[in-house]
Design a protein around this motif. Structure first.
Motif, PDB file in Angstrom:
ATOM      1  N   THR A  14       6.937  -2.839   9.914  1.00 51.00           N
ATOM      2  CA  THR A  14       6.187  -1.639  10.232  1.00 51.00           C
ATOM      3  C   THR A  14       6.177  -1.346  11.722  1.00 51.00           C
ATOM      4  OG1 THR A  14       4.092  -0.517  10.023  1.00 51.00           O
ATOM      5  CG2 THR A  14       3.975  -2.876  10.313  1.00 51.00           C
ATOM      6  N   ASP A  15       6.218  -0.071  12.063  1.00 55.20           N
ATOM      7  CA  ASP A  15       6.024   0.307  13.445  1.00 55.20           C
ATOM      8  C   ASP A  15       4.693   1.038  13.607  1.00 55.20           C
ATOM      9  OD1 ASP A  15       6.462   2.833  12.424  1.00 55.20           O
ATOM     10  OD2 ASP A  15       8.254   3.226  13.598  1.00 55.20           O
ATOM     11  N   ALA A  52       3.069   2.039   5.982  1.00 61.65           N
ATOM     12  CA  ALA A  52       3.445   3.451   6.095  1.00 61.65           C
ATOM     13  C   ALA A  52       3.454   3.901   7.549  1.00 61.65           C
ATOM     14  CB  ALA A  52       2.485   4.309   5.280  1.00 61.65           C
ATOM     15  N   PRO A  53       4.396   4.770   7.890  1.00 56.73           N
ATOM     16  CA  PRO A  53       4.466   5.272   9.268  1.00 56.73           C
ATOM     17  C   PRO A  53       3.189   6.023   9.658  1.00 56.73           C
ATOM     18  CG  PRO A  53       6.429   5.907   8.017  1.00 56.73           C
ATOM     19  CD  PRO A  53       5.462   5.318   7.044  1.00 56.73           C
ATOM     20  N   THR A  56       1.017   9.189   7.902  1.00 53.98           N
ATOM     21  CA  THR A  56       1.037   9.223   6.441  1.00 53.98           C
ATOM     22  C   THR A  56      -0.374   9.513   5.945  1.00 53.98           C
ATOM     23  OG1 THR A  56       2.855   7.641   6.362  1.00 53.98           O
ATOM     24  CG2 THR A  56       1.554   7.899   4.356  1.00 53.98           C
ATOM     25  N   LEU A  69       3.937  12.537   3.974  1.00 56.26           N
ATOM     26  CA  LEU A  69       4.330  12.399   5.372  1.00 56.26           C
ATOM     27  C   LEU A  69       4.831  13.757   5.842  1.00 56.26           C
ATOM     28  CD1 LEU A  69       4.600  10.305   7.633  1.00 56.26           C
ATOM     29  CD2 LEU A  69       6.846   9.744   6.752  1.00 56.26           C
ATOM     30  N   ARG A  74       5.758  11.954  -0.793  1.00 53.57           N
ATOM     31  CA  ARG A  74       6.912  11.045  -0.795  1.00 53.57           C
ATOM     32  C   ARG A  74       6.808   9.933  -1.831  1.00 53.57           C
ATOM     33  NH1 ARG A  74      10.142  10.813   3.447  1.00 53.57           N
ATOM     34  NH2 ARG A  74      11.479   9.969   1.840  1.00 53.57           N
ATOM     35  N   ASP A 139       8.669   1.203   2.143  1.00 50.52           N
ATOM     36  CA  ASP A 139       8.754   1.250   3.603  1.00 50.52           C
ATOM     37  C   ASP A 139      10.039   1.958   4.031  1.00 50.52           C
ATOM     38  OD1 ASP A 139       7.981   0.571   6.321  1.00 50.52           O
ATOM     39  OD2 ASP A 139       9.526  -0.983   6.243  1.00 50.52           O
ATOM     40  N   ARG A 140      11.161   1.545   3.454  1.00 48.31           N
ATOM     41  CA  ARG A 140      12.438   2.183   3.786  1.00 48.31           C
ATOM     42  C   ARG A 140      12.469   3.638   3.336  1.00 48.31           C
ATOM     43  NH1 ARG A 140      17.055   0.529   1.657  1.00 48.31           N
ATOM     44  NH2 ARG A 140      16.185  -0.579  -0.104  1.00 48.31           N
ATOM     45  N   LEU A 142       9.970   5.784   2.990  1.00 44.87           N
ATOM     46  CA  LEU A 142       9.137   6.632   3.845  1.00 44.87           C
ATOM     47  C   LEU A 142       9.778   6.889   5.202  1.00 44.87           C
ATOM     48  CD1 LEU A 142       5.574   5.243   3.077  1.00 44.87           C
ATOM     49  CD2 LEU A 142       6.524   7.460   2.377  1.00 44.87           C
ATOM     50  N   ARG A 143      10.714   6.070   5.594  1.00 46.34           N
ATOM     51  CA  ARG A 143      11.347   6.222   6.909  1.00 46.34           C
ATOM     52  C   ARG A 143      12.683   6.979   6.851  1.00 46.34           C
ATOM     53  NH1 ARG A 143       8.084   3.202  10.066  1.00 46.34           N
ATOM     54  NH2 ARG A 143       6.816   1.763   8.903  1.00 46.34           N
TER      55      ARG A 143
END
Length: 144
Positions: A14-15, A52-53, A56, A69, A74, A139-140, A142-143
């Protein structure tokens, strides 16, 4: 409110600097489920909240927890008519051109209803066994 699990706190993917705020509507929805469904679905929501980024939004849509997002839905969770936990990864309500779109599912858990709409359906008692893999996929997703 669901507390962050050790998975969420230790996930290096996560970032986001803070978890997605829990929606009171989602918490009420989860509290209204039978424990055998609500527990696994709560842990899944907690995992998503943790990865989640930023930006979100968690809400209820289509009778289940939903993650949007930039104004686009999503990921939508729910319980299907057979009582199984359902995870729908999509790119919004409207049809989006999927030409050239691809997403690698290295888990084999996703059934692709369309090139850009994947569905995971598992018995509630199998969610915990696959939780890390499902959260990693989301995670992937959502990005993208």
């Amino acid at each position: 409110m669901v507390e962050a699990s050790s998975f969420e706190r230790s996930n290096p993917m996560t970032d986001a600097t803070t978890p997605v705020p829990a929606s009171p509507d989602v918490d009420r929805y989860l509290a209204g489920l039978a424990p055998e469904q609500g527990g696994p679905l709560s842990r899944l929501c907690g995992g998503i909240r943790g990865i989640a980024p930023a930006g979100t939004i968690e809400n209820i849509k289509w009778n289940g927890p939903n993650y949007a997002l930039d104004g686009t839905d999503r990921v939508t969770l729910g319980i299907d008519p057979r009582g199984k936990v359902r995870v729908v990864m999509h790119r919004g309500v409207k049809i989006v051109d999927a030409e050239g779109f691809s997403f690698d599912d290295d888990t084999g858990l996703v059934r692709w209803a369309a090139a850009d709409r994947g569905v995971i359906t598992l018995p509630a008692d199998e969610i915990d066994r696959h939780l890390a893999s499902i959260v990693s996929l989301i995670d992937r997703w959502l990005r993208l």
